[in-house]
Enzyme design. Structure first.
Site, mmCIF file in Angstrom:
data_model
loop_
_atom_site.group_PDB
_atom_site.id
_atom_site.type_symbol
_atom_site.label_atom_id
_atom_site.label_comp_id
_atom_site.label_asym_id
_atom_site.label_seq_id
_atom_site.Cartn_x
_atom_site.Cartn_y
_atom_site.Cartn_z
ATOM 1 N N HIS B 56 0.876 -1.169 0.000
ATOM 2 C CA HIS B 56 0.000 0.000 0.000
ATOM 3 C C HIS B 56 0.919 1.226 0.000
ATOM 4 O O HIS B 56 2.009 1.171 0.586
ATOM 5 C CB HIS B 56 -0.837 0.087 1.275
ATOM 6 C CG HIS B 56 -1.753 -1.060 1.510
ATOM 7 N ND1 HIS B 56 -1.372 -2.198 2.168
ATOM 8 C CD2 HIS B 56 -3.062 -1.227 1.203
ATOM 9 C CE1 HIS B 56 -2.384 -3.026 2.252
ATOM 10 N NE2 HIS B 56 -3.432 -2.473 1.673
ATOM 11 N N ASP B 59 2.327 1.771 3.362
ATOM 12 C CA ASP B 59 3.276 0.773 3.879
ATOM 13 C C ASP B 59 4.691 1.263 3.610
ATOM 14 O O ASP B 59 5.598 1.060 4.421
ATOM 15 C CB ASP B 59 3.123 -0.565 3.157
ATOM 16 C CG ASP B 59 1.797 -1.235 3.393
ATOM 17 O OD1 ASP B 59 1.175 -0.973 4.439
ATOM 18 O OD2 ASP B 59 1.373 -2.020 2.522
ATOM 19 N N MET B 90 2.691 -5.817 -7.663
ATOM 20 C CA MET B 90 1.381 -5.233 -7.372
ATOM 21 C C MET B 90 1.518 -4.099 -6.371
ATOM 22 O O MET B 90 2.397 -4.117 -5.514
ATOM 23 C CB MET B 90 0.462 -6.323 -6.787
ATOM 24 C CG MET B 90 -0.936 -5.888 -6.435
ATOM 25 S SD MET B 90 -1.130 -5.330 -4.687
ATOM 26 C CE MET B 90 -1.560 -6.880 -3.888
ATOM 27 N N GLU B 183 -10.872 -6.195 -5.074
ATOM 28 C CA GLU B 183 -10.881 -7.201 -4.009
ATOM 29 C C GLU B 183 -12.107 -7.002 -3.133
ATOM 30 O O GLU B 183 -12.302 -5.933 -2.548
ATOM 31 C CB GLU B 183 -9.601 -7.043 -3.183
ATOM 32 C CG GLU B 183 -9.509 -7.996 -2.008
ATOM 33 C CD GLU B 183 -8.198 -7.845 -1.254
ATOM 34 O OE1 GLU B 183 -7.195 -7.392 -1.860
ATOM 35 O OE2 GLU B 183 -8.176 -8.150 -0.062
ATOM 36 N N LYS B 185 -14.766 -8.025 0.069
ATOM 37 C CA LYS B 185 -14.784 -8.539 1.441
ATOM 38 C C LYS B 185 -16.176 -8.258 1.987
ATOM 39 O O LYS B 185 -16.705 -7.162 1.768
ATOM 40 C CB LYS B 185 -13.725 -7.838 2.286
ATOM 41 C CG LYS B 185 -13.503 -8.472 3.645
ATOM 42 C CD LYS B 185 -12.392 -7.762 4.416
ATOM 43 C CE LYS B 185 -12.201 -8.374 5.796
ATOM 44 N NZ LYS B 185 -11.209 -7.633 6.600
ATOM 45 N N GLU B 219 -9.746 -13.177 -2.481
ATOM 46 C CA GLU B 219 -8.948 -13.573 -1.321
ATOM 47 C C GLU B 219 -9.637 -14.707 -0.584
ATOM 48 O O GLU B 219 -10.813 -14.601 -0.220
ATOM 49 C CB GLU B 219 -8.745 -12.386 -0.378
ATOM 50 C CG GLU B 219 -8.033 -12.821 0.896
ATOM 51 C CD GLU B 219 -7.581 -11.688 1.808
ATOM 52 O OE1 GLU B 219 -7.235 -10.619 1.293
ATOM 53 O OE2 GLU B 219 -7.594 -11.895 3.032
ATOM 54 N N HIS B 222 -11.507 -13.791 2.654
ATOM 55 C CA HIS B 222 -12.677 -12.921 2.514
ATOM 56 C C HIS B 222 -13.911 -13.699 2.074
ATOM 57 O O HIS B 222 -15.028 -13.399 2.505
ATOM 58 C CB HIS B 222 -12.358 -11.789 1.541
ATOM 59 C CG HIS B 222 -11.340 -10.829 2.069
ATOM 60 N ND1 HIS B 222 -10.939 -9.704 1.402
ATOM 61 C CD2 HIS B 222 -10.641 -10.826 3.233
ATOM 62 C CE1 HIS B 222 -10.033 -9.046 2.115
ATOM 63 N NE2 HIS B 222 -9.829 -9.726 3.229
ATOM 64 N N ASP B 247 -5.195 -13.534 -3.713
ATOM 65 C CA ASP B 247 -4.669 -13.412 -2.346
ATOM 66 C C ASP B 247 -4.875 -14.733 -1.624
ATOM 67 O O ASP B 247 -6.010 -15.137 -1.355
ATOM 68 C CB ASP B 247 -5.409 -12.302 -1.583
ATOM 69 C CG ASP B 247 -4.793 -10.926 -1.830
ATOM 70 O OD1 ASP B 247 -3.888 -10.812 -2.674
ATOM 71 O OD2 ASP B 247 -5.228 -9.962 -1.185
ATOM 72 N N ASP B 257 -11.603 -11.549 10.465
ATOM 73 C CA ASP B 257 -10.609 -11.755 9.411
ATOM 74 C C ASP B 257 -9.319 -12.305 10.012
ATOM 75 O O ASP B 257 -8.619 -11.597 10.732
ATOM 76 C CB ASP B 257 -10.359 -10.389 8.749
ATOM 77 C CG ASP B 257 -9.495 -10.485 7.517
ATOM 78 O OD1 ASP B 257 -9.288 -11.594 7.004
ATOM 79 O OD2 ASP B 257 -9.036 -9.427 7.065
ATOM 80 N N ASP B 259 -6.614 -14.143 8.331
ATOM 81 C CA ASP B 259 -5.375 -14.067 7.541
ATOM 82 C C ASP B 259 -4.351 -15.097 7.991
ATOM 83 O O ASP B 259 -3.177 -14.772 8.224
ATOM 84 C CB ASP B 259 -4.774 -12.653 7.627
ATOM 85 C CG ASP B 259 -5.543 -11.648 6.782
ATOM 86 O OD1 ASP B 259 -6.326 -12.064 5.908
ATOM 87 O OD2 ASP B 259 -5.380 -10.438 6.995
ATOM 88 N N ASP B 289 -1.542 -13.062 1.407
ATOM 89 C CA ASP B 289 -2.038 -11.921 2.192
ATOM 90 C C ASP B 289 -2.414 -12.431 3.575
ATOM 91 O O ASP B 289 -3.589 -12.613 3.897
ATOM 92 C CB ASP B 289 -3.246 -11.296 1.491
ATOM 93 C CG ASP B 289 -3.655 -9.998 2.179
ATOM 94 O OD1 ASP B 289 -2.959 -9.583 3.122
ATOM 95 O OD2 ASP B 289 -4.664 -9.407 1.770
#
Lengths: 389, 389, 389, 389
Positions: B56, B59, B90, B183, B185, B219, B222, B247, B257, B259, B289
C-alpha cells in the site's frame, strides 16, 4: 399511508404454490399438514388477499402425470384463478426434486441429465406462458457439489451458460414476452451451489449471449444464509437494471434454509429493504417465498400469509415516515453538504481535472474530526420502527 | 515434481509489506513485534525465498512523510530490491486506516473525502508504477455501513463506479501498463462492505466504462468469512478472463478476518484451489495476504512465510498426482461418458433442435439409478492429500 | 410504564470505562477520538444518566503507572464518582492486551505467565473492592489457540480451574463480599477460546471447589457470534441461579466482535431478552458492553449511550404490554391446557407411575392435528414491537 | 501402527441404522435409494467391517408396527447380529419425526405430548436394553422454538430436567446397566434448540438428580454448525468424566446439518480430535453419525462407511507419529519449561502463598519477547498430515 394494512392488488403480493402448500416435511420429520390441490391453494390465497400465485411445473402438474390428468388439473386451476382473480406473474422449473437431478441439472456430468433438464425446461416455459407468466425464474438448487473432485467448476459455468443461451433463444424463437430471473443460493441442498450469490449471478449474466433478457431474483433468506447484507445486493441489481423479481422471507444467518415469515427475524433489515423497493419505485411482484412453521394447521398457514403482507405494509408506512422525518433529513443533508468548491474534480475524467485535483490541499484532520451522527440517525430509525416517534 | 518444495522465482510467490511486517496488534492487544522498515522487510522476504513484494502507498511512505523522508525511504527500498532481486508486481492504496476514511473513501457521504481519496489514489498509482507494478489492487475496506440509514446503497455503487472510471481514464491517459484488480470482502472493518464478494465485483465490473481493464483479486479469507466456496468464485473469474491477481491465506468461516498461513485451516479447499490454478495455467502472482500468529517473534514470521510457500508446493505436487491417478480419471470419465446420441441437442439453438429434444424419450429412473462414486472419489482425494496413496 | 424512557438509578444501567472510552481503533484503522481520562468518562456517563461504571484494572490505572500516578488517577476518579453519584458495581482484570498474555494468561504454557496473571488478578481484585465492586468478571480473551498443536485442551481446563480455585480462596480469605462472573466468547482475539459459550462456563463452574461463588456474565454479542440463541443461555443461567451479571450489546451473527448499541441489530431478540430479565425479576446491573460507531465524535458517543438505555426502556414497556395482551395470553393458555388426566404421570418417579404411564393410550394423530397458532402469536409480537397494536 | 488401515473390532467403529440406511431424501428432493431392512443394513455393516450398530426405536420398529410385525423384525435383526457378530452398544428414541412432536417432546407445551414422549422413551429403553445397549442417547431435536413467544425457556429447561430425572429413576428401578449420553445441537430442525452445545449440556447435567448417570454424546457436525472448536468441547467433557459416547462425522460451519463422511471436510480438526481420543485412552464407541452423498447407490454407501473408518485409522497413525516427533516435542517442552522458582505459587491457596506471589517481580517485556514457534509447530503438523515428513 394505509392504516388498515390490508393487502390490495396494487401491492402485487404473490406466493408460490409450494409456500402455502408446504406440508411441513423436513429432514427430521414427516408432513404435518395434508396436501392441498393447486386449485385449493389458489382459493386459500384468494381468501387472504394475495394478488398472484407462482409455480414450478411440478407444483401444478406432477412429474409423472398423464396428459389427461394434467388437463384436469389445469382446468381446476384455471377455474380457481378465474374465481379469485389471481394472476400468475411468475413460473419456474423444478430441476432439483427428482433423483435424476441428484448431480445437478444443467451442470450435471451426465449429458443425458443435461439434455433432459433442457427438455423439461422448455416444456415448463410453455406451461408458464400458458398461464400468463411474464417472469421465468431459474433456481439451480442442485447445480453444485459436495466435493470439488467431481467436476471442474469452470466446466459447470460453461454448461450453465450454454443452457441459459439455449433457453433465451427458445424464448426469442417463440416470441414469448418472458424475462428470465436467476436466483442464487450459497448451499443446501448441495454442499456448495455454483453462482452462490446475487453478485455472482450478475457477473454470470454479463457473459451471456442475451444479457438484456436476463436479470436476478434475489431472495432474502439465501443471502442471509451467507451473512450478507441483502439490501446491498438488491441495490446493485436494481442500479444495473436487473431486479426482475424478488423473493421475500426471513432467515437467521449461518443456518439451514428457514424460509420464515417476512420480517419475522430481522425487522430492521426488512425495513431498509421495503424502504428501498418503495423509494426506487420497484414495480414487480413482492413474492413471498416462505412457509408456515411446522407447528401450524391451515389456519396457521393463513396467519403466516397474512403476516407476510401485513408486515410489508407496516414497514412501507414507516418508510414514508422516515423519509418525512426532519431530523433524519437534516443529518443526511449535513453530511453530504458541499459548497461547490470540489465540483470541478468529479464527473468525466480530463487530464486538467486530474492535475487540479492533485494540487488541491486537503486538511485531513479537519475533515476527519466531524462526528457523523450515525448513532443518532440509527436510533431515530429504531424509534420509528418501534412506533415511539 | 519438486521433492524439496523450495520456492523459486518461477512460482511467483509474493507477500505484502504489511504481511511479514505485521506487528501483531489486534482489537484487544498491543503490538508484540517491533516494526521493521520496508527495506528490512524486503531482506527478510529475500531470505525466505519470495519472488516479490507488494505494498500500500503508506506501507512504504507514511501518510505524513515529508518529500525528503519519502525519498530516503524509497532509496533504501530500491536498494533492498536490487540486493535481493525481488520484484514489485502489485501495489495498492490505503484508503482505510486514516480517520478521514471513517465513512468510506470513494463512497463517503462527504464530497471532500471522495475527492481526497481520488487524489491519494492517483499519487499511489504513480508510486506503484514507479516500482514496476503491473497490477493495481483496490480493496475498499471502509466502503460500507454499520447502519443503512446513512446512505442509499445505489448511490454508493454509483460513486464507486465514477471513481473507478476516473482512475481507468487516468491510467489510459498516462499510458501506464497497469491492470486493475478489485478485491471484495463482506464485512470488517465496516459492518457490511459494498460489493461483498468476488461475484458482486464481477457484476460491478460489467457496468464500468472500461471493463477490459478491470478484473478481480479474490482472497481466500474474505470469501471463507461468508462461508462461500472460494474455488467456485475463482473459477468464475478465471473463466470470464478476470483473474488478474489472487490473495492466498486461510480462514475459519463465520469469523473475524484471520489471515492465517495458507493451507493451515482448510487443507482440502487449498488443494482444490492450487489444483485449479495449476491446471488452468494461471500465470499471475501467488500473493500471500496473511500474517504470523501473534505468538511469534520474527523467526516465527519467517516460519510463517516459508510455510505458506511450502504448503503451496506440496499441494501442487499432489495435484499432479491426482491428475495422473488412474482411479480418479476412470470415475470422472465414466460419469461424463456419452455415446453421441444426444450431441444433436447441445450447442447453438435452432428450432429444429428444440423440436427434436422435446421428442426425445428419457428414462428418468434408469438415469437416476446409477451411483456416481463421489464418495470413493473424495476418499481417494483424502488419501492422496494425506500421502497414503 | 415509563413514557419518557428516561434512565433512572433503579434501572441499574452501567457502562464500562472502555465502552464510552473507546477511541475507535480497529484492526484496519487508527483512533478517531482523543482518549479521555477515567474521570472525564465518569462525568460523561453522569451526563447521559447512567447508574454505574465498571472497569478493567488498566482502564483505570495503566499497566506501567507509578504508585504516585495511580494515586492521582484514583483521586480524580473518586471525585468524579462522588460528583456524579455513579457506582462501581463490577470490576475485572485485563489479561489480554499486554504482549505477555499473547499465549493466554491462566492457561498459558509458560508458568511465569500463569503466575503473573494470578498476581495481576489479586491486585486487580483489591482495586475493584476498593471502589465497591460486588461482582468480579473474568473474560479470558487470550485463553485459547490458533492451533491445537500448542497445548492439550484438557491441560488448559485444569489450569483455568486451578486459577479460579485460587482466586475464590483469596476472596474468602480476604472476606471480600465479591461474587465471580465468568464471561464466555467463542473466538477473537484467539482463533478459538476455551469455554466457548455460557453453557461451557456453566459446565466448568460445576467442577470448581466453590461453585456457589461463581456464576456467569453472558454477553449478547459473544453468543450471537456463534449464532446461538442468547435468551436460551441466559435462561439456563438464571434457572440455575447463576446469572450474576449481564453484558448487553448487539451483534450480527458469524462475524467479528461488533459490540453494537443494544437493540440496534436484532430488535426481536432484544425484546425477548428484556422481557425475560424483567419477568423473572433479575436485579443485577444492566451493563452495556458496547461502543459507538467509528464515525462518531463524543457527541455521538453520548447518542450511543443514551440509545442503549432508551431502547432497553422501550422494550421493557413493550414486554409489559405483551404480558397484558389478551390474545397472547389466550393462545399460550390454550396450548398448555390440561384436564388433569395426565397429572399422575408427572413429578417424582415411582414404579407404579411408570406402569400407569405405559398403559395409557395416546391418540398421536389427534394430538398432532391441532394447530398451535405460533405464527399468529409471533405476528402479534411483531405488531407490538412495531407499535401498531 | 496399522499400515493396512483395516477396521477391527477393537477399534469400536459403529454406525446407526439411519446412517447407512439413509435413502437420500432431503428438504428439496425425493429418496434416491430404496430403503433396506434393519437386517439388511446389519449385513452391509458387517461387510464393511463395522464393530456395532446403533438404532432409534423406530429405525428398528416402525412407530405403527403391530406386535407381530415387531417380533418378526426383531427376529431378523437378531439373526443378522448373530451372523455378523455386530454389537448394539447404543440405542436412542426417535422423539422428532412424528407430527406429534412438532412442538417438542419433553418440553412441548401440551402435557399430553410430554407424557407420550416419556412413555415412548421407557419403551425404547427396554428395546435398547433388550439388544444389549450400554449407552442411551438423547438428542432432543424438536426441543426448541421458531419464536420465543411460545414458551418461557426456563420452563423448557425445567420440563427437560423433570423428564431426565424420571428416566434416570426408571433405569435405576429396573437395574439396567445403562448410562445416558445427551447430544446437543444448536438448531435444525427447530429454529433454535435448547441446550445448544455440549457445554450447555454439561451445565444442565450438573442440575440433575443423578448427574453421575448422565454424560454427553458430542457430535462433530453439531458443534461445527455453530463454528465452535469441537475438540475443546470434547476435552471439557472428557476432563469432567462425561464423555460417554461420541458422534463422528464432518460439517462445513454455518450451514445445514451435513453429516459428511468423517474427516472429509476438516482434516486438521479431525486429526486433533483423533489424537485426543487416542492419547487419553477413550474406550467407548467411535460412532459415525453420517450418511453418504445423495449421488450414491449402495456401493457408494459402502465406500462412505469404509472411508469413515479408514480416515480414522490413518489419523490415528499420524497422531502416533506426531507424538514421537522430536521437533514437536522439543517445541512443546521449551515453551512449558520452568526452573521451579515459581512452583511455590501454584497449587492449593494459602495466605502466605498469595503474599509471596504478590511480592514476586515479573519482567513482562522479557517474558513477552520470546517467540513461541507455533507457526513452525503447526507447519510440522501440516507436513505430517500430508505425509511429507
Amino acid at each position: 399511508m394505509n392504516p388498515s394494512y390490508e393487502p390490495k392488488p396494487e401491492h402485487k403480493f404473490t406466493f408460490g404454490l409450494w409456500t402455502v402448500g408446504s406440508t411441513g416435511r423436513d429432514p427430521f420429520g414427516a408432513p404435518v399438514r395434508l396436501a392441498k390441490t393447486p386449485a385449493e391453494l389458489v382459493y386459500l390465497l384468494g381468501e387472504v388477499g394475495a394478488y398472484g400465485v407462482n409455480f414450478h411445473d411440478n407444483d401444478l402438474i406432477p412429474i409423472d402425470a398423464t396428459p389427461t390428468e394434467a388437463e384436469a388439473i389445469k382446468k381446476d386451476f384455471r377455474k380457481a384463478l378465474a374465481d379469485t382473480g389471481l394472476k400468475v406473474p411468475m413460473a419456474t422449473t423444478n430441476l432439483f426434486a427428482d433423483p435424476v437431478f441428484k448431480d445437478g441439472a444443467f451442470t450435471a456430468n451426465d449429458p443425458k441429465v443435461r439434455a433432459y433438464a433442457l427438455q423439461k425446461t422448455l416444456n415448463a416455459i410453455d406451461l408458464g406462458v400458458e398461464f400468463g407468466a411474464g417472469v421465468y425464474v431459474f433456481w439451480g438448487g442442485r447445480e453444485g457439489t459436495e466435493t470439488d473432485a467431481c467436476r471442474n467448476p469452470a466446466d459447470a459455468i460453461q454448461r450453465n451458460r450454454d443452457a441459459m443461451n439455449f433457453v433465451c433463444e427458445y424464448i426469442l424463437d417463440k416470441k414469448y414476452p418472458l424475462k428470465i430471473a436467476l436466483e442464487a443460493k450459497p448451499n443446501e441442498p448441495r454442499g456448495d451451489i455454483y453462482n452462490a450469490t446475487t453478485g455472482h449471478m450478475l457477473g454470470f449474466i454479463a457473459t451471456l449471449d442475451h444479457p438484456e433478457m436476463v436479470g436476478v431474483n434475489p431472495e432474502v433468506a439465501h443471502e442471509h444464509m451467507a451473512g450478507l447484507n441483502f439490501l446491498h445486493g438488491v441495490a446493485q441489481a436494481w442500479e444495473a437494471g436487473k431486479l426482475f423479481h424478488i423473493d421475500l422471507n426471513d432467515q437467521y444467518p449461518g443456518r439451514y434454509d428457514q424460509d420464515l415469515r417476512f420480517g419475522s427475524r430481522d425487522l430492521k433489515a426488512a425495513f431498509f429493504l421495503v424502504k428501498f423497493l418503495e423509494d426506487v419505485g420497484y414495480s414487480g411482484s413482492r413474492h413471498f417465498d416462505a412457509h408456515a412453521y411446522r407447528t401450524e394447521d391451515y389456519e396457521g398457514v393463513k396467519d403466516f400469509a397474512r403476516g407476510c403482507m401485513r408486515t410489508y405494509l407496516i414497514l412501507k408506512e414507516k418508510a414514508a415516515r422516515w423519509n418525512a422525518d426532519p431530523e433524519v433529513q437534516a443529518i443526511l443533508a449535513e453530511n453530504a453538504a458541499e459548497d461547490g468548491s470540489l465540483a470541478g474534480y468529479f464527473g468525466k475524467y480530463s487530464p486538467a481535472k486530474a492535475v487540479a485535483l492533485r494540487a488541491h490541499p486537503f486538511d485531513r484532520a479537519a475533515i476527519a474530526a466531524r462526528g457523523l451522527k450515525y448513532e443518532r440517525l440509527d436510533q431515530v430509525t429504531v424509534d420509528l420502527l418501534m412506533g415511539v416517534r
